[in-house]
Design a protein around this motif. Structure first.
Motif, short mmCIF file in Angstrom:
data_model
loop_
_atom_site.label_atom_id
_atom_site.label_comp_id
_atom_site.label_asym_id
_atom_site.label_seq_id
_atom_site.Cartn_x
_atom_site.Cartn_y
_atom_site.Cartn_z
N SER A 189 115.14 -37.81 -15.42
CA SER A 189 114.12 -37.81 -14.38
C SER A 189 112.71 -37.73 -14.94
CB SER A 189 114.34 -36.63 -13.45
OG SER A 189 114.08 -35.42 -14.15
N GLN A 211 111.45 -34.92 -15.80
CA GLN A 211 110.90 -33.60 -15.45
C GLN A 211 111.04 -32.60 -16.60
OE1 GLN A 211 112.73 -32.41 -11.78
NE2 GLN A 211 111.73 -34.02 -10.59
N TYR A 235 118.50 -34.74 -13.72
CA TYR A 235 117.64 -33.56 -13.54
C TYR A 235 118.05 -32.38 -14.42
CZ TYR A 235 116.29 -36.34 -9.55
OH TYR A 235 115.85 -37.36 -8.76
#
Length: 129
Positions: free
Chosen positions: A54, A56, A105
């Motif tokens: 992702s 992130q 994630y």
């Protein structure tokens, strides 16, 4: 067939910048953590920076924090490593690696070469005046 190809290496003066690219084919990038690793002369391969699917979760080696930035373009099947303020200690062959995760994630806990099973051929970076 999963393939990775690095590009963007070269000769740069101390204090200069380079942008490395790792282009992928043969798989969808979203579920793969991607890492940049390097191996200097006479040294073991070390993790430089890794990024989850992702984008992130990111990890950086202490030696490059504040100078290098990893990013990814999943639609373009490319991961980048922007390297600024380069020093002679950054001279190495830079490799990108891929590791399939259960989710885009995931929170990365490290950036270790042993965790990555797919590799490119590497691109040489030489920092010298």
């Amino acid at each position: 067939q999963l393939q990775l190809a690095e590009s963007g290496g070269g000769l740069v003066q101390p204090g200069g910048s380079l942008r490395l690219s790792c282009t992928f084919s043969g798989f969808t990038l979203d579920y793969y953590a991607i890492g940049w690793f390097r191996q200097g002369p006479g040294k073991e391969r070390e993790g430089v920076s890794c990024i989850a699917g992702s984008g992130q979760s990111r990890k950086y080696a202490n030696s490059v924090k504040g100078r290098f930035t990893i990013s990814r373009d999943n639609a373009g099947n490319t991961v980048f490593l922007q390297m600024n303020n380069l020093t002679a200690e950054d001279t190495a062959i830079y490799y990108c690696g891929a590791d399939r995760k259960n989710s885009p994630y995931v929170h990365l806990t490290g950036c270790r070469p042993l965790d990555y099973g797919y590799w490119g051929q590497g691109t040489q970076v030489i920092v010298s005046s």
